[in-house]
Design a protein around this motif. Structure first.
Motif, short mmCIF file in Angstrom:
data_model
loop_
_atom_site.label_atom_id
_atom_site.label_comp_id
_atom_site.label_asym_id
_atom_site.label_seq_id
_atom_site.Cartn_x
_atom_site.Cartn_y
_atom_site.Cartn_z
N GLY A 1 67.99 83.96 61.29
CA GLY A 1 66.92 83.65 62.22
C GLY A 1 65.65 83.11 61.57
O GLY A 1 64.60 83.04 62.22
N LEU A 2 65.74 82.72 60.29
CA LEU A 2 64.56 82.21 59.59
C LEU A 2 64.46 80.69 59.60
O LEU A 2 63.50 80.13 59.10
N VAL A 3 65.47 80.05 60.17
CA VAL A 3 65.51 78.60 60.06
C VAL A 3 64.36 77.93 60.82
O VAL A 3 63.88 76.86 60.42
N GLU A 4 63.88 78.55 61.90
CA GLU A 4 62.77 77.95 62.64
C GLU A 4 61.52 77.86 61.78
O GLU A 4 60.86 76.81 61.72
N ASP A 5 61.20 78.97 61.09
CA ASP A 5 60.02 78.96 60.21
C ASP A 5 60.19 77.92 59.11
O ASP A 5 59.22 77.23 58.75
N PHE A 6 61.39 77.85 58.56
CA PHE A 6 61.61 76.91 57.46
C PHE A 6 61.52 75.47 57.96
O PHE A 6 60.89 74.62 57.32
N ASP A 7 62.15 75.16 59.09
CA ASP A 7 62.14 73.80 59.61
C ASP A 7 60.72 73.32 59.90
O ASP A 7 60.36 72.17 59.58
N ILE A 8 59.90 74.17 60.50
CA ILE A 8 58.53 73.74 60.81
C ILE A 8 57.72 73.59 59.54
O ILE A 8 56.86 72.70 59.43
N ALA A 9 58.01 74.43 58.52
CA ALA A 9 57.31 74.30 57.24
C ALA A 9 57.65 72.97 56.58
O ALA A 9 56.77 72.29 56.02
N VAL A 10 58.93 72.58 56.62
CA VAL A 10 59.33 71.29 56.04
C VAL A 10 58.68 70.14 56.80
O VAL A 10 58.17 69.19 56.19
N LEU A 11 58.71 70.20 58.12
CA LEU A 11 58.12 69.12 58.92
C LEU A 11 56.64 68.96 58.63
O LEU A 11 56.14 67.84 58.46
N MET A 12 55.91 70.07 58.54
CA MET A 12 54.48 70.00 58.24
C MET A 12 54.24 69.46 56.84
O MET A 12 53.30 68.67 56.62
N LYS A 13 55.09 69.82 55.90
CA LYS A 13 54.95 69.34 54.54
C LYS A 13 55.17 67.83 54.47
O LYS A 13 54.44 67.10 53.80
N VAL A 14 56.18 67.35 55.19
CA VAL A 14 56.48 65.92 55.19
C VAL A 14 55.36 65.14 55.88
O VAL A 14 54.95 64.06 55.39
N CYS A 15 54.87 65.65 56.99
CA CYS A 15 53.78 64.96 57.69
C CYS A 15 52.55 64.86 56.79
O CYS A 15 51.89 63.81 56.72
N GLY A 16 52.25 65.94 56.09
CA GLY A 16 51.12 65.92 55.17
C GLY A 16 51.34 64.94 54.05
O GLY A 16 50.41 64.22 53.63
#
Length: 573
Positions: free
Chosen positions: A362-377
Motif C-alpha cells: 500500500g505504499l505505491v501511492e506515496d512513492f508514485d506521487i513522490a516520483v511525479l513531483m520530483k520529475v516536475c521539479g
C-alpha cells in the motif's frame, strides 16, 4: 500340571515371504528384484501398467521397465536401500511396449531381513488422493530438480492440502560446500552425471519424487514426511561426491530440517511463509532457517515486512532515490522521441521488486506521487533543457485511489507548461477494478494536455478490456512479444493485429525491450511507431541519446525529419 501341546513350526517359505512383502507394500503389482537387478518374481495387475502379463516381466532388468528419465531416481532408491528399510512412495514413470501407454505410478520398495539380497518393489495406480490432484511442475534442469520458485509453489500447495489430513511434513535444506569446485575438476560428462545422481538422491528422499529442488549452485532442498530420517539422503550424496572425486574426501552436506506445520495459516499465508523460508535459505544458507515451523516463519515475515515498510517510507519522505533516463525513439528514422523516467534505489535493491513491494504493502501511492513531483521539479529547473520530454510511470493501483487521483490532478494543474513535455504511463502490474472511473480520471488528465500511455500491453488477460474501456494516446507492447517477434509467427501475428486495431482506434504504439537491429526492422515493418530497448540506449543518469549507426533508415523518411523534437534529436549525448 497341564500338558501343553506343541504344534510343529511351519517353515517360512520364499513364497510366504513374497506375500509378506506384498502385504507390507499393499499395491497393485509386486515385483521382486534379485541381486543383479532382474525381476525374479512378479504378481498383480501387470497388464494395467505394461500392457502384458506379469510372467513376461520375469528375467528382465528393472531398467527395462522404468522410463529413461526416471532411471537415476530408481537407481538411487535401490542403492540406498538398507536391510529392513523402506523407501517411497515416489512417483515414477514406467516404460511400456508403446510410448503412449507409459504411465506414472507410485513406487515403493523394501528390503526384508529374511531376504537381504532381494528387493520387493510395489507399484500402485495414481488415484484422486491428497497429492495426485496437485499438478507436478516441470523440472528446470537435466537433474530432475525444480527451481526455487517451482518448489516453493508445489510445497505450499501440498502443505495446504495436508491440513485436512493427519500428515506432518518437513522441508530439509542442504548446502554442499565445494560442489562448484568439484564439478570444475571433472569433465563435462562426469559433472553432468554427478548432478543427475545428486538430483536422483534428493528426489528419492522427497515426498513423491517430485518435490526436490535446487536453489543455487550449492543449495538444495526437498519436502518429505516429518518423521522420515534425512541421514540417508545426506549419506548418499556424500558417497556420490566421494566416488566422483577419488582424490578427495567427498562433500559432507550441511543440512537443516524445518517442519511445515501450517497451523492456523490461510492458504495465502502458507504460500508466503514457504517462499520466505526458501528465500532466506537461498540468501543466508541453513543458518537462516527460522525455528518453530511455518507459523514462526510467518511471524518473522511480518516483522521483516514492517521493517521494509518503515525503511521504504523513510526513503520516500527524504527523497532518497534517483531517477534515470532511457530513450524512446521513432523506428522510422531512429530519431529521439522522448525519455522514459525510471526509478533506482540502492545498488542491491531491484527496482521491479521495490515497486512490487510498494504495491503489495500500500505504499505505491506515496512513492508514485513522490516520483511525479520530483520529475516536475526537474523539468522546470533552470538548468534543464526546455526541449526535454519524458514519460513517468503511475501504478494503476494508485490511480484507483481518490486521494491520489486528486494529488495528480493538482500537481499537473500547478505545472501547465509541462503539458507537452510530460506524459504518464499507467502500469498494468496491479489489477484495475473500476475501469469506468479510471477512464474519467484519464480523460481529465488528457484534457489538461498531458498524454497517457497504457504500459505492458498484452502481459495480462485484461489488456484488451483496458483498451476498450480506456481512451489513451499510446499503448506500449509488452517485451514478451517483442523478444519473440522473429521466432514465433503467432506472436508476430498478435502484434500485427494489435497495431492494426490501435491504428483504427487512433492509438499509437510503442515496443519495449528491443535489443537487435532485426527486431527493430521487423517491428517497423509491422507498423509499430516507437521503440525502446538496449539497442537505443540503457537507462542512464543523464538524458543522453546517440542513434545506433547500424539501424537501417528508409530514404523516403528523410524529408519527414521535422518532428516536434527536431531541435535536439541527434545532438543529445
Amino acid at each position: 500340571m497341564a500338558l501343553i501341546r506343541l504344534e510343529p513350526v511351519r517353515p517360512v517359505t520364499s513364497q510366504t515371504i513374497r506375500y509378506m512383502a506384498f502385504a507390507f507394500a499393499a499395491a497393485d503389482l509386486l515385483i521382486e528384484l534379485d541381486a543383479e537387478g532382474r525381476v525374479s518374481f512378479a504378481i498383480g495387475a501387470a497388464n494395467i501398467f505394461f500392457d502384458e502379463d506379469e510372467k513376461t516381466l520375469e528375467g528382465r532388468r528393472w531398467r527395462d521397465l522404468v522410463a529413461e528419465e526416471d532411471a537415476p531416481l530408481v537407481e538411487a532408491l535401490v542403492e540406498a536401500l538398507d536391510v529392513g528399510g523402506r523407501y517411497g512412495p515416489v512417483m515414477v514413470r514406467l516404460r511400456g511396449r508403446r510410448p503412449e501407454i507409459n504411465r506414472r505410478v507410485l513406487f515403493n520398495a523394501c528390503r526384508l531381513p529374511q531376504q537381504p539380497d532381494r528387493i520387493a518393489c510395489a507399484l500402485s495406480q495414481l488415484t484422486a488422493g491428497a497429492f495426485s490432484s496437485v499438478k507436478a511442475p516441470v523440472a528446470s534442469g537435466p537433474n530432475g530438480l525444480l527451481n526455487k520458485d517451482s518448489l516453493g509453489d508445489r510445497t505450499a500447495e501440498i502443505v495446504a492440502a495436508s491440513k485436512a489430513l493427519d500428515l506432518r511434513l518437513a522441508l530439509t535444506f542442504l548446502e554442499l560446500p565445494g560442489l562448484t569446485r568439484l564439478k570444475g575438476r571433472l569433465d563435462d560428462n562426469s559433472a553432468r552425471s554427478l548432478m543427475q545422481r545428486i538430483g536422483a538422491a534428493l528426489r528419492a528422499g522427497s515426498l513423491d519424487g517430485q518435490t526436490a529442488g535446487q536453489f543455487a549452485d550449492e543449495q538444495f532442498g526437498y519436502l518429505h514426511e516429518a518423521d522420515k530420517p534425512t541421514q540417508a539422503v545426506a549419506h548418499a550424496i556424500q558417497k556420490l561426491t566421494k566416488e566422483a572425486d577419488r582424490d578427495g574426501q567427498g562433500i559432507v552436506p550441511i543440512s537443516r530440517t524445518m517442519e511445515m506445520s501450517a497451523g492456523e495459516l490461510s492458504p495465502e499465508g502458507i504460500v508466503r511463509a514457504v517462499k520466505y523460508s526458501i528465500d532466506r535459505m537461498a540468501e543466508g544458507g541453513t543458518e537462516a532457517a527460522v525455528d518453530g515451523g511455518l507459523a514462526a516463519t510467518f511471524d518473522a515475515l511480518v516483522n521483516a515486512t514492517m521493517e521494509r515498510i518503515d525503511a521504504f517510507g523513510r526513503m520516500v519522505k527524504h527523497d532518497d532515490f534517483k531517477i534515470v533516463y532511457q530513450p524512446i525513439v521513432t523506428l522510422r528514422d531512429k530519431s529521439l522521441h522522448h525519455f522514459e523516467v525510471l526509478s533506482r534505489f540502492e545498488a542491491e535493491t531491484s527496482p521491479y521488486e521495490a515497486i512490487r513491494f510498494a504495491e503489495e504493502t500500500g505504499l505505491v501511492e506515496d512513492f508514485d506521487i513522490a516520483v511525479l513531483m520530483k520529475v516536475c521539479g526537474m523539468l522546470e529547473a533552470r538548468e534543464t533543457d526546455p526541449r526535454l520530454t519524458v514519460a513517468v510511470n503511475i501504478s494503476g493501483r494508485s490511480l484507483g485511489s481518490d486521494l491520489f487521483a486528486g494529488l495528480v490532478q493538482r500537481e499537473l494543474t500547478q505545472h501547465p507548461k509541462l503539458a507537452k513535455r510530460l506524459a504518464l504511463e499507467i502500469t498494468e502490474s496491479a489489477e484495475i477494478k473500476d475501469l469506468t472511473r479510471l477512464d474519467a480520471i484519464v480523460q481529465r488528465i488528457r484534457q489538461k494536455g498531458f498524454e497517457v500511455c497504457l504500459d505492458d500491453f498484452g502481459a495480462g488477460a485484461a489488456s484488451f478490456q483496458y483498451l476498450r474501456a480506456l481512451k489513451v494516446d499510446w499503448v506500449k507492447i509488452d517485451g514478451l512479444y517483442v523478444r519473440r517477434v522473429l521466432k514465433d509467427q503467432r506472436d508476430k501475428a498478435m502484434i500485427e493485429s494489435l497495431v492494426e486495431l490501435c491504428r483504427k482506434l487512433g492509438v499509437r504504439t510503442v515496443a519495449e525491450q528491443i535489443e537487435t537491429v532485426e527486431e527493430a526492422a521487423a517491428l517497423r515493418a509491422i507498423g509499430v511507431e516507437l521503440g525502446q530497448g538496449w539497442l537505443f540506449g540503457r537507462p542512464a543518469d543523464l538524458p543522453a541519446y546517440k542513434p545506433p549507426l547500424e539501424l537501417p533508415t528508409e530514404s523516403s523518411d528523410r524529408p519527414n525529419l521535422r518532428a516536434r523534437r527536431a531541435g535536439y534529436r541527434e545532438s543529445w549525448g
